[in-house]
Motif scaffolding. Structure first.
Motif, mmCIF file in Angstrom:
data_model
loop_
_atom_site.group_PDB
_atom_site.id
_atom_site.type_symbol
_atom_site.label_atom_id
_atom_site.label_comp_id
_atom_site.label_asym_id
_atom_site.label_seq_id
_atom_site.Cartn_x
_atom_site.Cartn_y
_atom_site.Cartn_z
ATOM 1 N N ILE A 225 -5.049 3.890 6.003
ATOM 2 C CA ILE A 225 -4.651 3.518 5.371
ATOM 3 C C ILE A 225 -5.995 1.563 5.448
ATOM 4 O O ILE A 225 -6.228 1.220 6.721
ATOM 5 N N GLN B 78 0.818 -1.036 -0.258
ATOM 6 C CA GLN B 78 -0.453 -0.127 -0.046
ATOM 7 C C GLN B 78 0.882 1.229 -0.231
ATOM 8 O O GLN B 78 1.386 1.525 0.680
ATOM 9 N N ARG B 79 0.880 2.422 -1.176
ATOM 10 C CA ARG B 79 1.542 2.896 -1.246
ATOM 11 C C ARG B 79 1.442 3.920 -0.001
ATOM 12 O O ARG B 79 -0.126 4.528 -0.732
ATOM 13 N N LEU B 80 1.914 5.036 0.465
ATOM 14 C CA LEU B 80 1.738 6.485 1.019
ATOM 15 C C LEU B 80 1.751 7.498 -0.003
ATOM 16 O O LEU B 80 2.105 8.138 -0.536
ATOM 17 N N ASN B 81 0.378 7.507 0.004
ATOM 18 C CA ASN B 81 -0.188 9.368 -0.415
ATOM 19 C C ASN B 81 -0.050 10.207 0.032
ATOM 20 O O ASN B 81 -1.620 11.146 -0.671
ATOM 21 N N GLY B 82 0.173 10.437 1.454
ATOM 22 C CA GLY B 82 -0.618 11.609 2.653
ATOM 23 C C GLY B 82 -2.311 11.459 2.696
ATOM 24 O O GLY B 82 -2.696 12.172 3.412
ATOM 25 N N GLN B 83 -2.468 10.320 2.355
ATOM 26 C CA GLN B 83 -3.830 9.148 2.994
ATOM 27 C C GLN B 83 -4.182 9.138 4.716
ATOM 28 O O GLN B 83 -2.414 9.151 5.320
#
Length: 62
Positions: A62, A54-59
């Protein structure tokens, strides 16, 4: 006694992994991200361990 020869057809335009065990074929379908680990025991595949990244994109969650 000789071995029985069996054949099947697979779609080479599809990204997948195929495992043959005791004359049966199992398709492991591609997924968007992650990895698959093949576990062998006594010369046979016994498990496929699937993990997903799961890529972290500022969310925030998760």
């Amino acid at each position: 006694m000789g071995q029985i020869k069996m054949e099947t057809t697979i779609d080479l335009s599809e990204n997948a992994m195929y495992v043959v065990r005791d004359g049966q074929i199992t398709k492991v379908s591609a997924k968007p991200f992650g990895s698959d680990e093949v576990v062998w025991k006594d010369g046979k595949v016994v498990d496929v361990v699937r993990t997903q990244r799961q890529r972290l994109n500022g969310q925030e969650v998760i």
